[in-house]
Design an enzyme around this catalytic site. Structure first.
Site, short mmCIF file in Angstrom:
data_model
loop_
_atom_site.label_atom_id
_atom_site.label_comp_id
_atom_site.label_asym_id
_atom_site.label_seq_id
_atom_site.Cartn_x
_atom_site.Cartn_y
_atom_site.Cartn_z
N GLY A 13 0.60 -0.12 -9.40
CA GLY A 13 1.08 0.14 -7.98
C GLY A 13 -0.47 0.51 -8.00
N CYS A 155 -4.18 12.55 -0.56
CA CYS A 155 -5.31 11.82 -0.63
C CYS A 155 -6.27 12.38 0.88
CB CYS A 155 -5.50 9.89 -0.17
SG CYS A 155 -4.18 9.71 0.44
N HIS A 255 -10.61 6.95 3.02
CA HIS A 255 -9.78 7.40 3.93
C HIS A 255 -11.34 8.55 4.99
CE1 HIS A 255 -5.85 6.36 3.34
NE2 HIS A 255 -6.11 7.22 2.34
N1 NDP Z 1 -2.47 4.85 -2.71
C1 NDP Z 1 -2.67 5.83 -2.02
O1 NDP Z 1 -4.23 6.37 -1.70
C2 NDP Z 1 -2.43 7.24 -2.73
C3 NDP Z 1 -1.09 7.59 -3.08
N2 NDP Z 1 -0.32 8.46 -3.49
C4 NDP Z 1 1.09 8.45 -4.22
O2 NDP Z 1 0.82 8.47 -5.54
C5 NDP Z 1 2.39 7.12 -5.69
C6 NDP Z 1 1.83 5.44 -6.19
O3 NDP Z 1 1.81 4.60 -4.74
P1 NDP Z 1 1.26 3.22 -4.73
O4 NDP Z 1 -0.04 3.17 -5.93
O5 NDP Z 1 0.22 3.99 -3.60
O6 NDP Z 1 2.84 2.81 -4.04
P2 NDP Z 1 2.49 1.65 -4.78
O7 NDP Z 1 4.05 0.84 -4.06
O8 NDP Z 1 1.68 0.46 -5.03
O9 NDP Z 1 3.22 1.61 -6.69
C7 NDP Z 1 4.55 1.73 -6.92
C8 NDP Z 1 4.79 2.03 -8.32
O10 NDP Z 1 6.40 2.24 -9.15
C9 NDP Z 1 6.56 1.86 -9.63
N3 NDP Z 1 8.00 2.15 -9.06
C10 NDP Z 1 8.86 1.61 -8.60
N4 NDP Z 1 10.08 1.78 -8.53
C11 NDP Z 1 10.33 2.15 -10.01
C12 NDP Z 1 10.98 2.71 -10.40
N5 NDP Z 1 12.57 2.98 -9.66
N6 NDP Z 1 10.78 2.97 -11.48
C13 NDP Z 1 9.79 3.13 -12.30
N7 NDP Z 1 9.14 2.65 -11.22
C14 NDP Z 1 9.15 2.06 -10.12
C15 NDP Z 1 6.34 0.19 -9.44
O11 NDP Z 1 6.52 -0.02 -9.89
P3 NDP Z 1 7.14 -1.94 -10.00
O12 NDP Z 1 5.91 -2.84 -9.99
O13 NDP Z 1 7.41 -2.44 -11.16
O14 NDP Z 1 8.05 -2.10 -8.32
C16 NDP Z 1 4.85 0.21 -8.88
O15 NDP Z 1 4.15 0.30 -10.04
C17 NDP Z 1 3.20 7.63 -4.59
O16 NDP Z 1 3.95 8.87 -4.61
C18 NDP Z 1 2.31 8.02 -3.50
O17 NDP Z 1 2.62 8.34 -2.74
C19 NDP Z 1 -1.25 9.44 -3.24
C20 NDP Z 1 -2.33 9.81 -3.24
C21 NDP Z 1 -3.00 8.42 -2.59
N1 PHD Z 2 0.79 8.70 2.62
C1 PHD Z 2 -1.03 8.30 1.91
C2 PHD Z 2 -1.02 7.86 0.61
C3 PHD Z 2 0.58 8.96 0.09
O1 PHD Z 2 0.91 8.14 -0.14
O2 PHD Z 2 -0.33 9.37 0.04
P1 PHD Z 2 1.11 11.34 -0.64
O3 PHD Z 2 1.19 11.08 -2.23
O4 PHD Z 2 0.71 12.31 0.40
O5 PHD Z 2 2.51 10.73 -0.21
C4 PHD Z 2 -1.63 7.49 2.74
O6 PHD Z 2 -1.19 6.78 3.76
O7 PHD Z 2 -3.22 6.83 2.96
#
Ligand code: NDP
Ligand code: PHD
Length: 364
Positions: A13, A155, A255
């Site tokens: 992700g 974030c 952001h």
């Molecule tokens: N993006 C950001 O700036 C921020 C994100 N977050 C948090 O971090 C986390 C990840 O966010 P983000 O990277 O943006 O999300 P993405 O949607 O880009 O990535 C999600 C990841 O979870 C995996 N996944 C999905 N379903 C399953 C499952 N059933 N079992 C195991 N793994 C699974 C996906 O794998 P696959 O590719 O195989 O589907 C992928 O690797 C979230 O909880 C988000 O809220 C927190 C702060 C900032």
């Molecule tokens: N919600 C944040 C990213 C995120 O996933 O945050 P949180 O881990 O608090 O769900 C954004 O959209 O930029």
């Protein structure tokens, strides 16, 4: 020094890809295990990941076979970083902690547990004392080293609290805080992510759950660890009122937040005192000698049109936060514009820096 073995959950992700970039050549950690959904498990990482970073995928990651997210697959890891979709993170991270693993998570699921530290490593690393308390208690009881989880904040909240911490330390409590965010699309993740048709030539004035998270998490991060190190005590709504409005804009990373604040104490400091306080702030992680810690935690920018995401998000490799347009506010005391890299200091970078602090403190 022998490197600690690291794994990444949610490795395909937005956050997971950033973890891979930050860990590929890390002096303290050797990245060995990558986990993602059953859709990706069993594939080579290069085939499973839809790589969207402007830096190339590190060679060392390409041929790693993606694992299922089970504790058994990660059993040799000294530290597990989680970038899991929050819909699935809860039970998976619980299984990992119960198996004795150390987890640093970006997901929101455990942020509100009172015995789980919610850490922005350039702001409140001392909240890791809650983990130290658990490890010390197990050791004193002759028990095996327990697993634990540390949560990384939302974030936008990470960028918001960065300038607040030095200001509170220097000038006393902030009792009123407002923020309006302009959030990058990488914050919404990659599966499915924000469709181009929604965000191009447009602004979306809603990000589900974000405003509540910012208003709540700020109170925990600026709170304090209890004397017995068993939990974190939040600031009360009487101590600080926080109001957030969140918007999605067509920026890839970084952001931006327009914030305004009022100090509880009178007289308030001057604009120059506020600037100097932010410039002088050195985060504890830097004093500890952590590899990724920013040399300059807060960059105070004097140009009238800065910070800007494309120009300023990579200051101190994305671990530094930029603050500009610091000026008096006719309603509260001050207003300013804050910019932070949402997947580095807002997510994966914070995770890596937390792990460096855990290592420096002998907790992993
Ligand atoms: N993006 C950001 O700036 C921020 C994100 N977050 C948090 O971090 C986390 C990840 O966010 P983000 O990277 O943006 O999300 P993405 O949607 O880009 O990535 C999600 C990841 O979870 C995996 N996944 C999905 N379903 C399953 C499952 N059933 N079992 C195991 N793994 C699974 C996906 O794998 P696959 O590719 O195989 O589907 C992928 O690797 C979230 O909880 C988000 O809220 C927190 C702060 C900032
Ligand atoms: N919600 C944040 C990213 C995120 O996933 O945050 P949180 O881990 O608090 O769900 C954004 O959209 O930029």
């Amino acid at each position: 020094m022998v490197k600690k073995v690291a794994g990444v959950l949610g490795a395909t992700g937005s956050v997971g890809q950033r973890f891979i970039l930050l860990l590929a050549e890390h002096p303290d950690f050797e990245l060995r295990v990558l986990g993602a959904s059953p859709r990706s498990a069993g594939k080579r990482y290069v085939d499973a990941a839809n790589w969207k970073q402007t830096d190339l995928m590190p060679r060392m990651a390409e041929d790693i076979i993606v694992s299922e997210c089970t504790a058994a697959a990660f059993k040799d890891c000294d530290i597990v970083f989680s970038g899991l979709d929050a819909e699935y993170a809860g039970p998976i991270e619980k299984e990992f902690v119960e198996a004795g693993l150390a987890v640093v998570s970006n997901a929101k699921n455990y942020r509100r547990e009172e015995d789980v530290p919610l850490v922005v490593p350039i702001v409140n690393p001392e909240h890791l004392d809650v983990v130290a308390g658990k490890l010390d208690a197990a050791k004193a009881a002759g028990k095996a080293r327990p697993g634990f989880i540390v949560c990384i904040s939302n974030c936008s909240t990470a960028g918001l609290v960065a300038p607040l911490k030095p200001l509170v330390d220097a000038f006393g409590p902030i009792d009123t805080l407002t923020t309006t965010t302009l959030q990058a699309i990488s914050g919404a993740g990659f599966s499915p992510g924000v469709p181009g048709i929604d965000v191009l030539d447009n602004i979306i004035p809603y990000i589900g759950g974000e405003e509540d998270k910012m208003e709540w998490e700020t109170k925990k991060i600026l709170g304090s660890v209890s004397a017995d190190k068993s939990h974190v005590t939040l600031l009360t709504p009487e101590q600080i009122r926080v109001s957030a409005q969140c918007n999605r804009v067509a920026v890839s990373d970084g952001h931006t937040e327009c914030i305004a604040l009022r100090f509880a104490n009178r007289p308030a400091p001057s604009v120059e005192q506020v600037k100097q306080c932010l410039r002088d702030y050195v985060c504890d992680a830097y004093k500890l000698g952590c590899h990724s810690a920013p040399q300059q935690t807060i960059h105070v920018l004097e140009q009238q049109d800065r910070p800007q995401p494309r120009l300023d998000r990579n200051r101190d490799n994305g671990y530094g936060v930029s603050v500009g347009r610091i000026r008096e506010d006719p309603v509260l005391d001050f207003k300013m514009v804050v910019l932070s890299h949402n997947t580095i200091i807002g997510a994966a970078g914070s995770g890596v820096l937390i792990a460096e602090i855990l290592l420096a403190r002998g907790m992993i």
